[in-house]
Design a protein around this motif. Structure first.
Motif: not given
Ligand code: ADP
Ligand code: NI
Length: 219
Positions: A25, A102-103, A124, A128, A136-137, A140-141, A167, A174, A178-179
Motif C-alpha cells: 500500500h 474495499s473488497f 484499485d 491487485a 503485492r499478494a 502482503y502475505g 482469514n 488468496h 479474491k484475485l
C-alpha cells in the motif's frame, strides 16, 4: 485554493503518510491507482477532481497504526480535506468512495453509488491483478506472516467481512479467495478488458507455481 494546488498538496500529504510501507500500500500503489482512475474517468465522463482526490486518499489510513478501525481512512481524509477548506458536498462524496472501495469477501457485495466511485474502485482492483498483483499478494502475505503455499489448506469463499478479515489462509489461496474473482466484478467495460488479460497472466503464474511443486527431481 485552486483544484490544482489541492491535488498537489494532497500528493505530498499521501506520500508522507505512506512512507516506509512494505505491505503493497505504498505511494507507488496510490500513484498507479491515481493514473488508472484518471484514464478510466476520462473514458466514462466522471468528475476528474473527485476521482483524483478519492484515488489519492483511498489508502490513507497509515498501515503502521492500523488498529482495526475500518473507518480510520475516511475520517483522516475528511480532516485533511476540511483543512484545505473544500466544500462539504465534495468531502462527503470522496469519503463515501473511500468507505465503500474495499473488497470484503467473496460473498459480500460492495456497491459503488456513483461513476466516480466505480472508476476508483476499478483502478484499485486492477492494481491487485497481473504482475503487480502477484507481487503485492506475496508482499502482503509476508507482512501478515501467512504461508506462501500449503496444499493442506483449502481456499474459502468468505461470506462476511468479519470472516474475510480473520482469514488465516495462504497467499496462493488468496488468488482463489479474491484475485480470480475480480475480473467479473469490474464496474466499467474498459477495466473489465484489462482485468481479463491480467487474470490470464495470474492463472498462468499459479499453474506454473503448482507445476514446479510437482516437478520430478533430476539426477
Ligand atoms: P483493497 O485495499 O484493494 O481492497 P486489501 O487492502 O485487502 O485490498 O489488499 C491490498 C493488497 O494486498 C492486494 O493486492 C491484495 O490482493 C493483497 N492481499 C489482501 N489480503 C491478502 C491475503 N490474505 N493474502 C495475500 N494478499 C492479500
Ligand atoms: Ni488500494
Amino acid at each position: 485554493m485552486n483544484n490544482e494546488s489541492i491535488i498537489g498538496q494532497t500528493i505530498s500529504f499521501v506520500k508522507q503518510q505512506l512512507k516506509g510501507d512494505s505491505t503493497g500500500h505504498d505511494w507507488w500503489h496510490v500513484y498507479r491507482v491515481w493514473k488508472m482512475a484518471m484514464s478510466l474517468a476520462k473514458e466514462e465522463g466522471a468528475d476528474l477532481f473527485v476521482v483524483q482526490l478519492a484515488a489519492l486518499l483511498h489508502d490513507i489510513a497509515d498501515w503502521k497504526f492500523h488498529d482495526g478501525n475500518d473507518r480510520k481512512g475516511e475520517i483522516l481524509a475528511a480532516e485533511w480535506l476540511q483543512s484545505l477548506r473544500l466544500d462539504d458536498v465534495t468531502i462527503t462524496h470522496v469519503c463515501e468512495i473511500i468507505r465503500d472501495i474495499s473488497f470484503k469477501g467473496a460473498g459480500v457485495k460492495t456497491i459503488m453509488q456513483t461513476i466516480e466511485g466505480k472508476v476508483v474502485q476499478d483502478a484499485d482492483r486492477l492494481d491487485a491483478l497481473g504482475a503487480i498483483g502477484i507481487a503485492r499478494a506475496f508482499a502482503y502475505g509476508g507482512y501478515k506472516g501467512q504461508e506462501m503455499y500449503n496444499p493442506d489448506i483449502e481456499p474459502v469463499l468468505h461470506q462476511s467481512f468479519e470472516e474475510y478479515k480473520k482469514n488465516s489462509g495462504t497467499t496462493l489461496n488468496h488468488f482463489h479467495e479474491k484475485l480470480f474473482l475480480l475480473k467479473d466484478l469490474m464496474n466499467t467495460a474498459s477495466a473489465g478488458r484489462i482485468a481479463q488479460e491480467r487474470d490470464l497472466f495470474m492463472k498462468e503464474f499459479v499453474a506454473r507455481f503448482l507445476g514446479e511443486c510437482e516437478e520430478p527431481i533430476l539426477n
